[in-house]
Design an enzyme around this catalytic site. Structure first.
Site, short mmCIF file in Angstrom:
data_model
loop_
_atom_site.label_atom_id
_atom_site.label_comp_id
_atom_site.label_asym_id
_atom_site.label_seq_id
_atom_site.Cartn_x
_atom_site.Cartn_y
_atom_site.Cartn_z
N HIS A 159 -3.46 0.72 8.38
CA HIS A 159 -4.15 0.54 7.11
C HIS A 159 -5.63 0.24 7.31
CE1 HIS A 159 -4.52 -0.33 2.82
NE2 HIS A 159 -5.40 -1.24 3.19
N HIS A 169 -8.12 8.21 3.34
CA HIS A 169 -7.42 9.51 3.39
C HIS A 169 -8.44 10.62 3.25
CE1 HIS A 169 -7.54 8.04 -0.77
NE2 HIS A 169 -7.68 9.30 -1.14
N HIS A 221 -8.85 14.50 2.16
CA HIS A 221 -8.26 15.64 1.47
C HIS A 221 -8.59 16.90 2.27
CE1 HIS A 221 -7.69 13.54 -2.53
NE2 HIS A 221 -8.60 12.75 -1.98
N CYS A 267 0.85 -1.20 0.00
CA CYS A 267 0.00 0.00 0.00
C CYS A 267 0.88 1.25 0.00
CB CYS A 267 -0.92 0.00 1.21
SG CYS A 267 -1.75 1.59 1.47
P1 5GP Z 1 -8.51 9.69 -4.08
O1 5GP Z 1 -8.97 9.91 -5.49
O2 5GP Z 1 -8.20 8.23 -3.80
O3 5GP Z 1 -9.41 10.29 -3.05
O4 5GP Z 1 -7.17 10.53 -3.95
C1 5GP Z 1 -5.90 9.99 -4.01
C2 5GP Z 1 -4.94 11.17 -3.94
O5 5GP Z 1 -3.66 10.68 -3.65
C3 5GP Z 1 -4.85 11.96 -5.25
O6 5GP Z 1 -5.19 13.32 -5.01
C4 5GP Z 1 -3.39 11.78 -5.66
O7 5GP Z 1 -2.84 12.94 -6.25
C5 5GP Z 1 -2.71 11.43 -4.35
N1 5GP Z 1 -1.54 10.56 -4.49
C6 5GP Z 1 -1.49 9.39 -5.17
N2 5GP Z 1 -0.26 8.85 -5.08
C7 5GP Z 1 0.48 9.71 -4.30
C8 5GP Z 1 1.83 9.67 -3.85
O8 5GP Z 1 2.60 8.77 -4.11
N3 5GP Z 1 2.22 10.73 -3.06
C9 5GP Z 1 1.39 11.76 -2.74
N4 5GP Z 1 1.89 12.74 -1.97
N5 5GP Z 1 0.11 11.80 -3.15
C10 5GP Z 1 -0.35 10.79 -3.93
ZN ZN Z 2 -2.25 1.34 3.66
#
Ligand code: 5GP
Ligand code: ZN
Length: 114
Positions: free
Chosen positions: A46, A100, A102, A4
């Site tokens: 996790h 997560h 935002h 992950c």
């Molecule tokens: P989701 O669409 O799952 O809510 O958002 C995933 C977020 O994780 C996206 O905004 C993407 O830019 C961010 N993200 C994905 N991989 C990485 C990474 O390796 N490092 C960081 N800092 N952000 C990531």
């Molecule tokens: Zn995880």
């Protein structure tokens, strides 16, 4: 979960721009920011999504909310306001299956969201 990406970020195995860390939480800058301030707040443990939270996670869920507020205040967003987004599953466009939140700030946001 060793495969992950957010578990690896929380443990420091993959580098990130950390903005906050405590015993339970880790917060770091999104790699593809959609606002002047775009931070992801995650529990170190996790959990795949909010839909996978269990009754036993009640205290952790509270720590996440209070952690988000702490990070928002650390970034100086309390007066201007900010938005917190949690995507769950396919229709919401969840891309990373480690829960997560935002934390978005630094500009106005429209409603309803896209
Ligand atoms: P989701 O669409 O799952 O809510 O958002 C995933 C977020 O994780 C996206 O905004 C993407 O830019 C961010 N993200 C994905 N991989 C990485 C990474 O390796 N490092 C960081 N800092 N952000 C990531
Ligand atoms: Zn995880």
């Amino acid at each position: 979960m060793s495969d992950c990406i957010f578990c690896q970020i929380a443990s420091g195995k993959i580098p990130s721009k950390k903005v906050y860390e405590d015993e339970y939480l880790f917060a770091f800058r999104d790699i593809n920011p959609v606002a002047p301030e775009h931070v992801l707040v995650i529990p170190k443990r996790h959990i795949a999504s909010l839909d996978h939270l269990e009754e036993a996670d009640e205290a952790l869920a509270g720590k996440i909310l209070l952690g988000i507020k702490k990070v928002a205040n650390q970034l100086g967003l309390e007066e201007s306001g900010y938005r917190v987004v949690n995507n769950i599953g396919e229709n919401a466009g969840q891309a990373v299956f480690h829960i997560h939140f935002h934390l978005l700030g630094g500009r106005p946001f429209g409603w309803p969201p896209g």
